[in-house]
Design a protein around this motif. Structure first.
Motif, PDB file in Angstrom:
ATOM      1  N   UNK A   1      -5.485 -19.249  31.033  1.00  0.00           N
ATOM      2  CA  UNK A   1      -4.173 -19.510  31.608  1.00  0.00           C
ATOM      3  C   UNK A   1      -4.100 -20.831  32.338  1.00  0.00           C
ATOM      4  N   UNK A   2      -2.876 -21.279  32.561  1.00  0.00           N
ATOM      5  CA  UNK A   2      -2.594 -22.524  33.272  1.00  0.00           C
ATOM      6  C   UNK A   2      -1.299 -22.353  34.051  1.00  0.00           C
ATOM      7  N   UNK A   3      -1.112 -23.165  35.078  1.00  0.00           N
ATOM      8  CA  UNK A   3       0.129 -23.135  35.827  1.00  0.00           C
ATOM      9  C   UNK A   3       1.294 -23.640  34.997  1.00  0.00           C
ATOM     10  N   UNK A   4       2.495 -23.216  35.386  1.00  0.00           N
ATOM     11  CA  UNK A   4       3.719 -23.650  34.708  1.00  0.00           C
ATOM     12  C   UNK A   4       4.700 -24.144  35.766  1.00  0.00           C
ATOM     13  N   UNK A   5       5.230 -25.344  35.576  1.00  0.00           N
ATOM     14  CA  UNK A   5       6.144 -25.931  36.540  1.00  0.00           C
ATOM     15  C   UNK A   5       7.570 -25.442  36.370  1.00  0.00           C
ATOM     16  N   UNK A   6       8.404 -25.751  37.361  1.00  0.00           N
ATOM     17  CA  UNK A   6       9.829 -25.430  37.318  1.00  0.00           C
ATOM     18  C   UNK A   6      10.581 -26.686  36.897  1.00  0.00           C
ATOM     19  N   UNK A   7      10.923 -26.758  35.608  1.00  0.00           N
ATOM     20  CA  UNK A   7      11.492 -27.959  34.995  1.00  0.00           C
ATOM     21  C   UNK A   7      10.623 -29.169  35.324  1.00  0.00           C
ATOM     22  N   UNK A   8       9.325 -28.970  35.074  1.00  0.00           N
ATOM     23  CA  UNK A   8       8.331 -30.026  35.273  1.00  0.00           C
ATOM     24  C   UNK A   8       7.344 -29.938  34.114  1.00  0.00           C
ATOM     25  N   UNK A   9       6.064 -30.093  34.367  1.00  0.00           N
ATOM     26  CA  UNK A   9       5.085 -30.013  33.292  1.00  0.00           C
ATOM     27  C   UNK A   9       4.796 -28.557  32.941  1.00  0.00           C
TER      28      UNK A   9
ATOM     29  N   UNK B   1      -3.445 -24.332  38.962  1.00  0.00           N
ATOM     30  CA  UNK B   1      -3.885 -23.059  38.391  1.00  0.00           C
ATOM     31  C   UNK B   1      -4.602 -23.270  37.067  1.00  0.00           C
ATOM     32  N   UNK B   2      -5.809 -22.744  36.977  1.00  0.00           N
ATOM     33  CA  UNK B   2      -6.553 -22.651  35.725  1.00  0.00           C
ATOM     34  C   UNK B   2      -7.279 -21.315  35.721  1.00  0.00           C
ATOM     35  N   UNK B   3      -7.032 -20.511  34.692  1.00  0.00           N
ATOM     36  CA  UNK B   3      -7.695 -19.211  34.578  1.00  0.00           C
ATOM     37  C   UNK B   3      -8.822 -19.362  33.563  1.00  0.00           C
ATOM     38  N   UNK B   4     -10.024 -19.600  34.057  1.00  0.00           N
ATOM     39  CA  UNK B   4     -11.196 -19.776  33.200  1.00  0.00           C
ATOM     40  C   UNK B   4     -12.431 -19.465  34.026  1.00  0.00           C
ATOM     41  N   UNK B   5     -13.289 -18.601  33.524  1.00  0.00           N
ATOM     42  CA  UNK B   5     -14.436 -18.154  34.321  1.00  0.00           C
ATOM     43  C   UNK B   5     -15.425 -19.273  34.605  1.00  0.00           C
ATOM     44  N   UNK B   6     -15.294 -20.385  33.891  1.00  0.00           N
ATOM     45  CA  UNK B   6     -16.206 -21.511  34.102  1.00  0.00           C
ATOM     46  C   UNK B   6     -15.664 -22.519  35.108  1.00  0.00           C
ATOM     47  N   UNK B   7     -14.462 -22.294  35.641  1.00  0.00           N
ATOM     48  CA  UNK B   7     -13.825 -23.324  36.465  1.00  0.00           C
ATOM     49  C   UNK B   7     -13.273 -22.763  37.760  1.00  0.00           C
ATOM     50  N   UNK B   8     -13.640 -23.396  38.875  1.00  0.00           N
ATOM     51  CA  UNK B   8     -12.920 -23.288  40.130  1.00  0.00           C
ATOM     52  C   UNK B   8     -12.901 -21.936  40.801  1.00  0.00           C
TER      53      UNK B   8
END
Length: 668
Positions: free
Chosen positions: A507-515, A521-528
């Motif tokens: 998963x990744x974050x989603x902007x409000x009429x942005x990118x 936000x990054x949903x990955x067991x290898x990151x952060x």
């Protein structure tokens, strides 16, 4: 020392190149001639522009011009005499292998035997070699990492301000111009807050950090902060601009021809002599102004890397003396990611209209194929984009639509717009349709996998396991301090049980009429190990890709909400609520594999679709889409003797996830 570089597709003399392969031998020859004239032994080309944008303008896609690779993630390295190589991640292994000519080595990041680019350069280059890179286009964090990795070797990393690619890529060789469209204002009824109030909050954060100024470099941060949008980046409503905010000024560095009188009035820029208005400067004046103004500043906040946000460039860092640098993640990242009440409402409404467009389109597509009409992947992408444009407040696609049929669907980011191997849609395999839209009140990103024939048992198993993972993640209720990376196992678990996996984040974050890919936000067991906040929106998109055969991906956008629990042992609890409401494909679901919990979630989800999307379909008189939606959202018996014991697996996965949490709390 030698490295395993990985197999290249059809690079033996006896095999014809695959459709889509790009010959860049002439570009490589010209660039190597430039490197020789500049006394450089190698040159590194990132995918970045001066703002480290994930998707740069076409004019700034230097590594695509040199390599032929068009994916959104990659780094190209060209040496004068020792070869050329491109590094990319698992989303693009198949695409890069097709597009890169046999002049290139393909470095599959994360795979065994694949070196880091500096490691490779130190290995192949002779001693005392000079490695060049453009500091305007390289994040400072990356530059420092490269310098550290060069270490004690005799090689050196050289700042090259006159990019050699720009010397060979110009209007006569097909380089496109920048967009000449003007910026525009996002009204407060969509943004939810005045830009002046956002500046006030930002200044408070600067004061708390002991900083006199901040340099805002990311284009989505500039757009959000000032409530303006533009057309400078494909599929992203951005304006090429920098902003500096100090205790007594707001400074916008932009091509002034981009600003209409309405925008200048909005920014109070027509006559600015206080801290409550915006001063306009030439886009190219930023570095010089930083070098001058730093003399009166004690501390300057320079954005550092924050997971999928790269931070400011090496050139911007170099303009501020190290002792005055405050290198921390931009506070705007977190201000922007947590949507306000108006933005939350807008995101929900935008997704309902978006679902109407998708339901109507998929009904139209199924009917056309059943009637014997011929469609290819490009037609699918173009038509679904058009259906979205018919919706109120639409501002076009949020990214180039991915429509991959059969073996093309096994490439996670396959683009029919760039393909030389378009496939006809029929009933023999799956179609992965990943698309999204920008609306003045929100941004969407949704993936559905459909089948217009009779799926195989393995296609149904793969689809069902992906669906189970998506449901398990979406169903989670958790304490406020659970790290994002720990929940990834919930989505992957049903695939892992069968020895299957996927090589991209969940998963990744989603902007409000942005990118459509929004930090942090990054949903990955290898990151952060960041934690969630109420009002965050992110994608839940597990998948499976059977190379050469078919792909499956299912993606919903989820909203982070507070949850009321029976007990309150560990403080505030959070959960997720879908805002994407598009039916799944019943013929691809093996209901026997679903636990009662999976079935209940799916029935509740289908009921929501019928209620929310059904009402809007009828209001818009889109009855074809309405009846298609009703057909796809039938009730599934929640209890029968043949149901899976999947709830045991969910419990095991939750225990695994909590082990991640325990480790992170102990700092292990």
């Amino acid at each position: 020392m030698s490295f395993v570089m990985g197999h290249r597709n059809r690079c033996s003399p006896s095999k014809a190149p695959p459709p889509g392969r790009v010959d860049t031998s002439s570009q490589l020859r010209e660039l190597r001639a430039r490197l020789k004239a500049m006394a450089l032994d190698a040159f590194i080309i990132t995918r970045d522009d001066g703002h480290q944008s994930e998707i740069p303008a076409n004019r700034d896609r230097r590594y695509t011009y040199i390599s032929g690779f068009s994916g959104s993630d990659g780094i190209a390295v060209i040496t004068r005499e020792w070869g050329a190589a491109l590094w990319t991640d698992g989303r693009y292994f198949l695409q890069a292998d097709i597009q890169l000519s046999c002049d290139w080595l393909l470095m599959r990041v994360g795979q065994p035997g694949v070196p880091h680019l500096i490691e490779w350069l130190v290995e192949v280059l002779p001693e005392n070699s000079k490695i060049g890179a453009d500091p305007k286009l390289v994040p400072n964090s990356v530059w420092n990492a490269w310098t550290s990795q060069i270490g004690d070797s005799s090689n050196s990393l050289i700042e090259v301000f006159e990019n050699p690619v720009d010397r060979i890529w110009n209007s006569t060789t097909g380089r496109p111009p920048y967009s000449d469209h003007k910026a525009y204002v996002v009204p407060e009824r969509f943004s939810g807050r005045k830009w002046e109030d956002k500046i006030k909050d930002l200044r408070a954060k600067l004061d708390a950090e002991g900083a006199n100024a901040v340099v805002v470099t990311a284009l989505d941060e500039v757009a959000w902060l000032l409530n303006i949008r533009g057309y400078d980046i494909p599929n992203n409503p951005m304006v090429y601009a920098y902003v500096t905010v100090t205790t007594n000024s707001v400074n916008l560095y932009v091509n002034e021809s981009k600003l209409s009188t309405d925008v200048k009035i909005h920014l109070k820029a027509l006559s600015c002599y206080s801290e409550h208005c915006t001063q306009i400067h030439s886009y190219d004046a930023l570095i010089g102004d930083l070098k001058t103004n730093q003399q009166k500043w004690k501390k300057v906040l320079l954005p550092s890397r924050c997971y999928n946000s790269p931070g400011a460039s090496r050139a911007i860092y170099s303009a501020i003396p190290p002792k005055k640098q405050l290198a921390i993640p931009s506070p705007i990242i977190f201000m922007k990611a947590r949507k306000n009440r108006i933005e939350i409402g807008g995101m929900r409404e935008a997704h309902i209209r978006d679902a109407v467009a998708l339901c109507d389109f998929l009904a139209y597509l199924e009917e056309a194929i059943a009637a014997g009409k011929e469609w290819n992947e490009l037609q699918v992408a173009q038509e679904v984009d058009q259906f979205r444009r018919e919706q109120n407040l639409s501002r076009g696609p949020s990214f180039p639509t991915i429509a991959g049929f059969g073996p093309n669907g096994a490439s996670p980011h396959y683009s029919p717009f760039e393909s030389s191997n378009l496939l006809k849609i029929d009933g023999s395999s799956t179609l992965v349709l990943d698309s999204g839209g920008h609306y003045l009140d929100g941004t969407t990103d949704v993936t559905r996998t459909i089948h217009l024939g009779t799926p195989t048992d393995f296609e149904r198993e793969a689809y069902t396991r992906v669906l189970m993972g998506s449901i398990q993640l979406a169903s989670l209720v958790f304490p406020f301090d659970v790290p994002m990376n720990s929940i990834d196992v919930l989505a992957r678990g049903p695939l892992w049980e069968a020895g299957l996996n996927y090589l991209h984040a969940t998963g990744h974050g989603v902007g409000a009429f942005l990118t459509v890919h929004e930090a942090p936000i990054t949903i990955a067991y290898t990151m952060g190990n960041l934690t969630f906040q109420e009002g965050y929106f992110f994608s839940d998109e597990p998948g499976y890709y059977h190379e050469g055969h078919f792909g499956v991906r299912l993606e919903n956008v989820l909203e982070v909400v507070k949850k009321k629990t029976k007990h309150n042992f560990d403080g505030q609890y959070f959960g997720f609520v879908p805002v994407t409401y598009v039916p799944y494909e019943p013929k691809l679901i093996n209901v026997k594999m679903l636990s009662p919990q999976h079935r209940k979630w799916l029935n509740d989800y289908n009921t929501k679709i019928r209620t929310l999307v059904g009402a809007e379909l009828k209001r818009q008189h889109r009855l074809k889409g309405f009846y298609w939606m009703m057909d796809k959202t039938g009730y599934i018996p929640e209890h029968d003797s043949s149901s899976s014991s999947g709830s045991i697996s969910v419990t095991a996965l939750l225990l695994t996830a909590m082990q991640f949490v325990a480790f992170s709390r102990r700092g292990l």
